[in-house]
Motif scaffolding. Structure first.
Motif, PDB file in Angstrom:
ATOM      1  N   ILE A 178     106.875  -6.324  38.915  1.00 18.71           N
ATOM      2  CA  ILE A 178     106.204  -6.739  37.678  1.00 18.71           C
ATOM      3  C   ILE A 178     106.180  -8.263  37.624  1.00 18.71           C
ATOM      4  O   ILE A 178     107.158  -8.915  37.968  1.00 18.71           O
ATOM      5  N   ASP A 179     105.071  -8.822  37.189  1.00 22.11           N
ATOM      6  CA  ASP A 179     105.010 -10.284  37.090  1.00 22.11           C
ATOM      7  C   ASP A 179     104.679 -10.782  35.692  1.00 22.11           C
ATOM      8  O   ASP A 179     104.448 -11.967  35.495  1.00 22.11           O
ATOM      9  N   GLY A 180     104.686  -9.893  34.699  1.00 17.93           N
ATOM     10  CA  GLY A 180     104.449 -10.343  33.338  1.00 17.93           C
ATOM     11  C   GLY A 180     104.695  -9.259  32.307  1.00 17.93           C
ATOM     12  O   GLY A 180     104.545  -8.077  32.592  1.00 17.93           O
ATOM     13  N   ILE A 181     105.092  -9.689  31.103  1.00 16.92           N
ATOM     14  CA  ILE A 181     105.215  -8.807  29.949  1.00 16.92           C
ATOM     15  C   ILE A 181     104.192  -9.297  28.929  1.00 16.92           C
ATOM     16  O   ILE A 181     104.230 -10.454  28.508  1.00 16.92           O
ATOM     17  N   ILE A 182     103.293  -8.403  28.546  1.00 16.79           N
ATOM     18  CA  ILE A 182     102.206  -8.765  27.635  1.00 16.79           C
ATOM     19  C   ILE A 182     102.605  -8.552  26.185  1.00 16.79           C
ATOM     20  O   ILE A 182     102.380  -9.413  25.340  1.00 16.79           O
ATOM     21  N   SER A 183     103.191  -7.387  25.881  1.00 18.43           N
ATOM     22  CA  SER A 183     103.572  -7.086  24.503  1.00 18.43           C
ATOM     23  C   SER A 183     104.753  -6.128  24.480  1.00 18.43           C
ATOM     24  O   SER A 183     104.978  -5.378  25.425  1.00 18.43           O
ATOM     25  N   VAL A 184     105.517  -6.195  23.380  1.00 13.71           N
ATOM     26  CA  VAL A 184     106.647  -5.299  23.160  1.00 13.71           C
ATOM     27  C   VAL A 184     106.558  -4.786  21.736  1.00 13.71           C
ATOM     28  O   VAL A 184     106.330  -5.559  20.801  1.00 13.71           O
ATOM     29  N   GLY A 185     106.719  -3.477  21.579  1.00 13.59           N
ATOM     30  CA  GLY A 185     106.720  -2.868  20.255  1.00 13.59           C
ATOM     31  C   GLY A 185     107.995  -2.080  20.034  1.00 13.59           C
ATOM     32  O   GLY A 185     108.889  -2.068  20.882  1.00 13.59           O
ATOM     33  N   ASP A 186     108.066  -1.395  18.903  1.00 18.20           N
ATOM     34  CA  ASP A 186     109.259  -0.621  18.567  1.00 18.20           C
ATOM     35  C   ASP A 186     109.502   0.542  19.514  1.00 18.20           C
ATOM     36  O   ASP A 186     110.640   0.973  19.688  1.00 18.20           O
ATOM     37  N   SER A 187     108.438   1.065  20.150  1.00 18.52           N
ATOM     38  CA  SER A 187     108.638   2.243  20.998  1.00 18.52           C
ATOM     39  C   SER A 187     108.198   2.047  22.447  1.00 18.52           C
ATOM     40  O   SER A 187     108.217   2.990  23.224  1.00 18.52           O
ATOM     41  N   GLY A 188     107.809   0.828  22.822  1.00 19.32           N
ATOM     42  CA  GLY A 188     107.393   0.631  24.206  1.00 19.32           C
ATOM     43  C   GLY A 188     106.919  -0.784  24.472  1.00 19.32           C
ATOM     44  O   GLY A 188     107.071  -1.676  23.639  1.00 19.32           O
ATOM     45  N   LEU A 189     106.314  -0.951  25.645  1.00 16.00           N
ATOM     46  CA  LEU A 189     105.790  -2.270  26.006  1.00 16.00           C
ATOM     47  C   LEU A 189     104.636  -2.151  26.982  1.00 16.00           C
ATOM     48  O   LEU A 189     104.397  -1.091  27.556  1.00 16.00           O
ATOM     49  N   THR A 190     103.944  -3.275  27.155  1.00 12.50           N
ATOM     50  CA  THR A 190     102.865  -3.393  28.128  1.00 12.50           C
ATOM     51  C   THR A 190     103.226  -4.521  29.078  1.00 12.50           C
ATOM     52  O   THR A 190     103.595  -5.615  28.646  1.00 12.50           O
ATOM     53  N   ALA A 191     103.132  -4.228  30.374  1.00  9.37           N
ATOM     54  CA  ALA A 191     103.467  -5.200  31.408  1.00  9.37           C
ATOM     55  C   ALA A 191     102.281  -5.382  32.357  1.00  9.37           C
ATOM     56  O   ALA A 191     101.291  -4.657  32.282  1.00  9.37           O
TER      57      ALA A 191
END
Length: 160
Positions: free
Chosen positions: A27-40
């Protein structure tokens, strides 16, 4: 939940959250984080140990999902420490891969969502790997965080 400056890009910035180093850090980036998950985000290149015959096998998608779970576990403080979350993939289910290979330098997004917190460091996540052309892979992972020694001891007591 710990806060991150998002988006967080660059493998050098992800080392506090993922135990893998060098070319195993996919993985080379984290785009968003929420209460139940994330987007990378990940760009799969020829430095990956999985790279062969001009691409990366589609089954590597479950490792992308697992690394996203590691970041999420750290952000949610499941591991109980400040280092990367150490864990194990116990089971992969309902895993569907739409392509046998990902092309060199192909950019993909990874979305994970926690489904359940079972007990003592066991968690169920669903995840998918996709790009503008559609879903490349999706499935479920059962993972166990083992950073917290007390959790492991409680699990041993539970199993008698």
């Amino acid at each position: 939940m710990k806060s991150l400056g998002l988006p967080l890009m660059g493998k050098e910035n992800l080392s506090p959250f993922i135990p893998h180093r060098g070319n195993m850090l996919l993985i080379d980036g984290i785009i968003s984080v929420g209460d139940s998950g994330l987007t990378a985000h990940a760009t799969l290149d020829d430095s990956s140990p999985f790279f062969s015959d001009g691409g990366t096998p589609g089954y590597v998608s479950f490792e992308l999902i697992a690394q996203a779970v590691s970041v999420y576990s750290h952000v949610m403080e499941y591991a109980g420490n400040d280092g990367p979350s150490i864990g194990f993939i116990l089971r992969v289910t309902d895993f569907i891969i739409s392509r046998p290979f990902l092309n060199k330098d192909e950019c993909v997004m990874i979305e994970i969502e926690q489904e359940t917190d079972l007990f003592n460091g066991l968690f169920s996540f669903k995840g998918k790997v996709f790009n503008d052309a559609g879903i490349i892979a999706q499935g479920r992972l059962l993972v166990m965080s083992v950073d917290d020694v007390n959790r492991v001891l409680k699990l041993e007591e539970y199993n008698g």
